[in-house]
Scaffold this active site. Structure first.
Site, PDB file in Angstrom:
ATOM      1  CE1 TYR A 140       0.027   8.829  -6.984  1.00 36.74           C
ATOM      2  CE2 TYR A 140      -2.004   9.122  -8.249  1.00 36.74           C
ATOM      3  CZ  TYR A 140      -1.317   8.545  -7.185  1.00 36.74           C
ATOM      4  OH  TYR A 140      -1.967   7.696  -6.339  1.00 36.74           O
TER       5      TYR A 140
ATOM      6  CG  LEU B 141      -1.671  -1.275   1.573  1.00 33.81           C
ATOM      7  CD1 LEU B 141      -2.492  -1.090   2.841  1.00 33.81           C
ATOM      8  CD2 LEU B 141      -2.560  -1.692   0.411  1.00 33.81           C
TER       9      LEU B 141
END
Length: 369
Positions: free
Chosen positions: A103, A53
Site C-alpha cells: 500500500y 481522492l
C-alpha cells in the site's frame, strides 16, 4: 470554477462535495468507479482544479494497490497533459507512503507521478500525506478503526483491541475539509514540500475503545462527554452518526406521582445536572433551601409562581413565570423557595442545578416559605 473530484463516492469525497456545495461551488465534476470512463476526458479538459481522492486501500489482491493508486493517477495526469490543462492537482496520499509495504509503495508511486507532472507542466502539486481520518460517512472495517469501533459498539458487537498501548494519530474530516478548501483558495499548509492538515490528535488504542464505550454508556448514566476536549467532541459526533436508525431515541426514568413528574435529563460532574419538572394545577413543590447547591428555573409551559424567603427573614419575594415569556430565575443559596402551578394546565419547568444529586450529601433542608 469547475472542480473535478475523483473518488466522489468515498468517505472524503462525500464530505468534500457536501461542503463545496455549502460554500456555493456548483460546477462539480463527480467521478467514481461507476462513472463512464469517457467522462474523464471531458472533465480533465474543462476542470480548473482537481481533488484526486480516488484510491485503493483494502483490495482482495495486493496488485490492486498499484493498479488503483498508480495506474489511475497515471491516466488522470495524462489526460490533463493532453488537454494542456495546468489545473492544480490535490492528491490524498497517506503516511504509509513512508513504509515499505504494498500500500505504501503504491501511494509513494502516485506521489512521484504528481510531483513529476508538476515539474513537467507547471501545474501546482498539492500532496497530502494523511494520517487516520475519521468522521461521519466513514465505513467500518474499511476506512478507519474509529468507524469500526463506533459501528460495533453502537450495535453491541465485539471489538478487537489487539494492542491497547498502540499510539494513533487521528485527523477529523471537518479539519481536512477546512484545509482542502484553503488549498482551493491558494492557501495550503505546506511542510517540507508536502501539504498537511495542521490539526491532528493522538490517542492510545485502548483509550479510544474506552472513550467510545463511554459514549454508549452515557445514555444509561445520562452523562455528557467532556466537550472541552476537542478530540472527544469530534469522536462523539462521529459515534452518533453510526447509531442504528431505529435507535436514535432512548427513554428516561420518570419519577411520577399525583403531583406530576420529575425527570433527570443530563448529569455532568463539572456542569451539574438538568431536569424536567411537571406540576399539576394547584400543586406546590419545593419548600426547602440549600447551603451551596444553586439552581436555575425556566418555565417553558403553563403559569407558575416562584416564592422566596431568606431563612432569617419574614419577607416573601414572588416571581410570576409563564411559558409565554421565557425567563430564567436564579435560586440563590440561603433562601427557602417553592414553585406553585397557578394555571389550569400542567406547569413544565426546566431545572438546572450546579451539582449532581448526592444522597449522602443532599444539601436540601425542608422549610416552608
Amino acid at each position: 470554477m469547475n472542480i473535478l473530484v475523483t473518488g466522489a463516492n468515498g468517505f472524503v469525497g462525500k464530505n468534500l462535495i457536501a461542503e463545496l456545495k455549502n460554500r456555493g461551488f456548483n460546477n462539480i465534476f463527480e467521478f467514481t468507479r461507476e462513472s463512464d470512463s469517457s467522462l474523464l476526458e471531458k472533465y480533465t479538459k474543462e476542470c480548473n482544479f482537481v481533488f484526486h481522492l480516488a484510491g485503493v486501500n483494502r483490495p482482495k489482491d495486493d496488485k490492486e494497490f498499484m493498479e488503483g493508486n498508480f495506474g489511475f493517477t497515471t491516466k488522470l495526469l495524462e489526460l490533463l497533459k493532453k488537454h494542456g490543462n495546468e489545473s492544480s492537482v490535490l492528491v490524498t496520499s497517506s503516511i504509509q507512503a513512508e513504509k515499505d509495504n504494498p500500500y505504501g509503495k503504491s501511494k509513494k508511486a502516485g506521489e512521484d507521478l504528481v510531483f513529476a507532472h508538476s515539474i513537467e507542466t507547471g501545474a501546482k502539486a498539492l500532496v497530502y500525506r494523511l494520517p487516520n481520518l475519521f468522521g461521519k460517512w466513514s465505513k467500518p472495517n474499511y476506512n478507519t478503526v474509529v468507524a469500526t469501533y463506533c459501528h460495533n459498539i453502537a450495535r453491541d458487537l465485539d471489538i478487537q483491541v489487539n494492542n491497547p498501548d498502540a499510539n494513533l494519530t487521528l485527523c477529523y474530516i471537518d479539519d481536512v475539509l477546512d484545509e482542502f478548501l484553503g488549498a482551493l483558495e491558494g492557501k495550503p499548509t505546506i511542510q517540507n514540500n508536502y501539504c498537511v492538515v495542521p490539526i491532528t490528535h493522538n490517542i492510545k488504542l485502548g483509550e479510544l475503545a474506552n472513550l467510545i464505550r463511554g459514549f454508549k454508556e452515557s445514555r444509561n448514566n445520562i452523562g455528557i462527554p467532556n466537550m472541552e476536549n476537542a478530540l472527544t467532541k469530534k469522536l462523539y459526533s462521529t459515534y452518533l452518526s453510526f447509531l442504528p436508525e431505529d435507535k436514535f431515541s432512548y427513554d428516561l426514568k420518570m419519577n411520577s406521582d399525583h403531583r406530576g413528574s420529575f425527570t433527570e435529563f443530563v448529569r455532568t460532574p463539572e456542569r451539574g445536572q438538568v431536569s424536567v419538572n411537571v406540576s399539576k394545577p394547584g400543586i406546590t413543590k419545593g419548600n426547602h433551601w440549600h447551603h451551596t447547591k444553586n439552581e436555575k428555573f425556566l418555565v417553558v409551559s403553563g403559569e407558575g409562581l416562584i416564592r422566596f424567603r431568606k431563612i432569617d427573614s419574614d419577607e416573601i419575594i414572588e416571581y410570576r413565570v409563564s411559558g409565554d415569556k421565557l425567563q430564567v430565575v436564579d435560586i440563590p443559596t440561603g433562601y427557602t423557595h417553592s414553585i406553585v402551578n397557578v394555571g389550569e394546565t400542567d406547569l413544565v419547568t426546566v431545572m438546572w442545578v450546579n451539582e449532581c444529586f448526592d444522597p449522602e450529601k443532599p444539601d436540601t433542608y425542608f422549610l416552608e416559605v
